[in-house]
Write a protein that holds these residues in place. Structure first.
Motif, PDB file in Angstrom:
ATOM      1  N   ALA A  50       0.798  -1.218   0.128  1.00  0.00           N
ATOM      2  CA  ALA A  50       0.125  -0.002   0.006  1.00  0.00           C
ATOM      3  C   ALA A  50       0.849   1.147  -0.019  1.00  0.00           C
ATOM      4  O   ALA A  50       0.723   2.135  -0.854  1.00  0.00           O
ATOM      5  CB  ALA A  50      -1.079  -0.063   1.486  1.00  0.00           C
ATOM      6  N   ASP A  51       1.858   1.368   0.993  1.00  0.00           N
ATOM      7  CA  ASP A  51       2.773   2.653   1.129  1.00  0.00           C
ATOM      8  C   ASP A  51       4.136   2.274   0.125  1.00  0.00           C
ATOM      9  O   ASP A  51       5.080   2.421   0.885  1.00  0.00           O
ATOM     10  CB  ASP A  51       3.016   2.663   2.626  1.00  0.00           C
ATOM     11  N   ASN A  52       3.948   1.881  -0.989  1.00  0.00           N
ATOM     12  CA  ASN A  52       5.011   1.900  -1.902  1.00  0.00           C
ATOM     13  C   ASN A  52       5.871   3.205  -2.389  1.00  0.00           C
ATOM     14  O   ASN A  52       5.128   4.260  -2.035  1.00  0.00           O
ATOM     15  CB  ASN A  52       4.659   0.938  -3.062  1.00  0.00           C
ATOM     16  N   ASP A  53       6.835   3.047  -3.056  1.00  0.00           N
ATOM     17  CA  ASP A  53       7.514   4.166  -3.480  1.00  0.00           C
ATOM     18  C   ASP A  53       6.672   4.938  -4.464  1.00  0.00           C
ATOM     19  O   ASP A  53       6.999   6.404  -4.482  1.00  0.00           O
ATOM     20  CB  ASP A  53       8.790   3.741  -3.925  1.00  0.00           C
ATOM     21  N   THR A  54       5.907   4.480  -5.232  1.00  0.00           N
ATOM     22  CA  THR A  54       5.202   5.267  -6.309  1.00  0.00           C
ATOM     23  C   THR A  54       4.084   6.272  -5.384  1.00  0.00           C
ATOM     24  O   THR A  54       4.028   7.405  -5.776  1.00  0.00           O
ATOM     25  CB  THR A  54       4.237   4.670  -7.125  1.00  0.00           C
ATOM     26  N   VAL A  55       3.542   5.663  -4.344  1.00  0.00           N
ATOM     27  CA  VAL A  55       2.746   6.602  -3.576  1.00  0.00           C
ATOM     28  C   VAL A  55       3.459   7.494  -3.023  1.00  0.00           C
ATOM     29  O   VAL A  55       2.958   8.708  -2.910  1.00  0.00           O
ATOM     30  CB  VAL A  55       1.858   5.465  -2.532  1.00  0.00           C
ATOM     31  N   GLN A  56       4.709   7.008  -2.390  1.00  0.00           N
ATOM     32  CA  GLN A  56       5.301   8.159  -1.385  1.00  0.00           C
ATOM     33  C   GLN A  56       5.776   9.190  -2.363  1.00  0.00           C
ATOM     34  O   GLN A  56       6.113  10.319  -1.903  1.00  0.00           O
ATOM     35  CB  GLN A  56       6.461   7.246  -1.106  1.00  0.00           C
ATOM     36  N   ARG A  57       6.045   9.005  -3.565  1.00  0.00           N
ATOM     37  CA  ARG A  57       6.374  10.167  -4.613  1.00  0.00           C
ATOM     38  C   ARG A  57       5.568  11.477  -4.659  1.00  0.00           C
ATOM     39  O   ARG A  57       5.836  12.437  -4.704  1.00  0.00           O
ATOM     40  CB  ARG A  57       6.469   9.570  -6.066  1.00  0.00           C
ATOM     41  N   PHE A  58       4.136  11.108  -4.212  1.00  0.00           N
ATOM     42  CA  PHE A  58       3.406  12.155  -4.232  1.00  0.00           C
ATOM     43  C   PHE A  58       2.670  12.388  -2.872  1.00  0.00           C
ATOM     44  O   PHE A  58       2.143  13.423  -2.624  1.00  0.00           O
ATOM     45  CB  PHE A  58       1.997  11.768  -4.952  1.00  0.00           C
ATOM     46  N   ALA A  59       3.351  11.735  -1.846  1.00  0.00           N
ATOM     47  CA  ALA A  59       3.113  12.334  -0.522  1.00  0.00           C
ATOM     48  C   ALA A  59       3.159  13.729   0.090  1.00  0.00           C
ATOM     49  O   ALA A  59       4.288  14.006  -0.251  1.00  0.00           O
ATOM     50  CB  ALA A  59       3.823  11.334   0.578  1.00  0.00           C
ATOM     51  N   GLY A  60       2.094  14.251   0.454  1.00  0.00           N
ATOM     52  CA  GLY A  60       2.075  15.767   0.888  1.00  0.00           C
ATOM     53  C   GLY A  60       2.024  16.537  -0.246  1.00  0.00           C
ATOM     54  O   GLY A  60       1.781  17.905   0.086  1.00  0.00           O
ATOM     55  N   ARG A  61       1.752  15.916  -1.464  1.00  0.00           N
ATOM     56  CA  ARG A  61       1.449  16.943  -2.524  1.00  0.00           C
ATOM     57  C   ARG A  61       0.205  16.556  -3.276  1.00  0.00           C
ATOM     58  O   ARG A  61      -0.664  17.456  -3.719  1.00  0.00           O
ATOM     59  CB  ARG A  61       2.704  16.751  -3.405  1.00  0.00           C
ATOM     60  N   LEU A  62      -0.274  15.356  -3.207  1.00  0.00           N
ATOM     61  CA  LEU A  62      -1.381  15.073  -3.716  1.00  0.00           C
ATOM     62  C   LEU A  62      -2.229  13.878  -2.858  1.00  0.00           C
ATOM     63  O   LEU A  62      -1.501  12.931  -2.298  1.00  0.00           O
ATOM     64  CB  LEU A  62      -1.206  14.312  -5.156  1.00  0.00           C
ATOM     65  N   GLY A  67      -1.643   3.699  -5.728  1.00  0.00           N
ATOM     66  CA  GLY A  67      -0.437   3.885  -6.938  1.00  0.00           C
ATOM     67  C   GLY A  67       0.367   2.737  -7.003  1.00  0.00           C
ATOM     68  O   GLY A  67       0.596   1.974  -5.968  1.00  0.00           O
ATOM     69  N   SER A  68       0.757   2.357  -8.181  1.00  0.00           N
ATOM     70  CA  SER A  68       1.675   1.216  -8.424  1.00  0.00           C
ATOM     71  C   SER A  68       2.692   1.360  -9.775  1.00  0.00           C
ATOM     72  O   SER A  68       2.208   2.209 -10.739  1.00  0.00           O
ATOM     73  CB  SER A  68       0.904  -0.098  -8.420  1.00  0.00           C
ATOM     74  N   THR A  69       3.721   0.902  -9.810  1.00  0.00           N
ATOM     75  CA  THR A  69       4.772   0.667 -10.795  1.00  0.00           C
ATOM     76  C   THR A  69       4.884  -0.720 -10.978  1.00  0.00           C
ATOM     77  O   THR A  69       5.191  -1.393 -10.096  1.00  0.00           O
ATOM     78  CB  THR A  69       6.057   1.785 -10.688  1.00  0.00           C
ATOM     79  N   PHE A  70       4.821  -1.071 -12.199  1.00  0.00           N
ATOM     80  CA  PHE A  70       5.003  -2.551 -12.447  1.00  0.00           C
ATOM     81  C   PHE A  70       6.512  -2.891 -12.284  1.00  0.00           C
ATOM     82  O   PHE A  70       6.644  -3.883 -11.713  1.00  0.00           O
ATOM     83  CB  PHE A  70       4.527  -2.666 -14.103  1.00  0.00           C
ATOM     84  N   ILE A 194     -10.418   7.763 -10.975  1.00  0.00           N
ATOM     85  CA  ILE A 194      -9.591   7.763 -12.132  1.00  0.00           C
ATOM     86  C   ILE A 194      -8.342   7.233 -11.981  1.00  0.00           C
ATOM     87  O   ILE A 194      -7.569   7.744 -11.149  1.00  0.00           O
ATOM     88  CB  ILE A 194      -9.598   9.052 -12.736  1.00  0.00           C
ATOM     89  N   LEU A 195      -7.902   6.277 -12.616  1.00  0.00           N
ATOM     90  CA  LEU A 195      -6.543   5.792 -12.862  1.00  0.00           C
ATOM     91  C   LEU A 195      -5.834   6.365 -13.979  1.00  0.00           C
ATOM     92  O   LEU A 195      -5.986   6.202 -15.127  1.00  0.00           O
ATOM     93  CB  LEU A 195      -6.599   4.227 -13.093  1.00  0.00           C
ATOM     94  N   LEU A 196      -4.873   7.396 -13.545  1.00  0.00           N
ATOM     95  CA  LEU A 196      -4.053   8.086 -14.307  1.00  0.00           C
ATOM     96  C   LEU A 196      -2.949   7.012 -14.609  1.00  0.00           C
ATOM     97  O   LEU A 196      -2.044   6.518 -13.772  1.00  0.00           O
ATOM     98  CB  LEU A 196      -3.476   9.303 -13.884  1.00  0.00           C
TER      99      LEU A 196
END
Length: 228
Positions: A50-62, A67-70, A194-196
């Motif tokens: 759940a709290d992976n690096d993709t999610v963390q890239r946007f923490a505090g901003r969005l 979030g996930s990266t394959f 929405i999944l961007l």
């Protein structure tokens, strides 16, 4: 139908499809990569975290929901080769193929069931005309094929052409992308999740700019998905 299958078989016999990884001929049932090369894709496993690096890239901003990266992206690695073929080699089938593989991982995670629509990051019209297509759209089509979630590629639009992001810092990239995206046909977005999706996540500035444009609408939820 039998004649069509016979023709396909003869075509494959004389002009076999080649694996994008090892360059060996693909056998029946294989697409883009052979089974061996597909197993070597550097899967991040983020769809289960759940709290992976993709999610963390946007923490505090969005306020993104998921979030996930394959796959991991490494210089001269298999994923770099695939993404180069997709973006610059006209190999749209790579986008669909990788999107399908990723979509299956997202189904395993479960949260993809909450998503209402998949939205690819748009290219500027001039850049899309030059390339001939938007690579993110083909990734979105692959995810859609695996999950059954529809693709919406007309609502999020690119307002202006931006400078190359390659040599910019994170803050410079964010400034470069400010106001780069807009919304066309707002009424269909109300209350949607929405999944961007995009090909590669670096600083996240482009996805952030897309999300900010979307979050101006009522009751929108945003999740993120990238291949690398």
């Amino acid at each position: 139908m039998e004649l069509r299958e016979l023709a396909k078989g003869l075509l494959h016999l004389f002009y076999p499809a080649i694996c994008e990884g090892c360059k060996k001929p693909l056998v029946a049932g294989e697409r883009v990569l052979c089974v061996a090369c597909e197993s070597e894709l550097p899967d991040t496993g983020y769809h289960h975290i759940a709290d992976n690096d993709t999610v963390q890239r946007f923490a505090g901003r969005l306020p993104i929901i998921y979030g996930s990266t394959f796959c991991w992206f490494t210089d001269e690695g298999l994923l770099q080769h695939l993404m180069h073929g997709l973006k610059y080699g006209g190999k749209r089938e790579i986008g669909v193929y990788m999107g399908e593989l990723f979509g299956r991982r997202l189904i395993e995670a479960g949260w993809i069931k909450e998503v209402d629509m998949i939205m690819p990051v748009p290219l500027h019209p001039a850049k899309e005309r030059k390339r001939g297509y938007n690579q993110a759209l083909y990734i979105a089509k692959g995810i859609s094929k695996a999950t059954g979630i529809p693709v919406e590629a007309e609502v999020l639009i690119r307002n202006r052409k931006t400078e190359s992001q390659t040599s910019k810092t994170r803050n410079e990239r964010i400034d470069n992308m400010k106001g780069a995206f807009g919304i066309n046909g707002k009424n269909i977005l109300t209350g949607k999740h929405i999944l961007l999706c995009d090909d590669v996540l670096t600083t996240g500035a482009t996805l952030e700019s897309c999300a900010l444009a979307l979050l101006g609408e009522e009751s929108i939820k945003i999740s993120m998905a990238t291949i690398g």
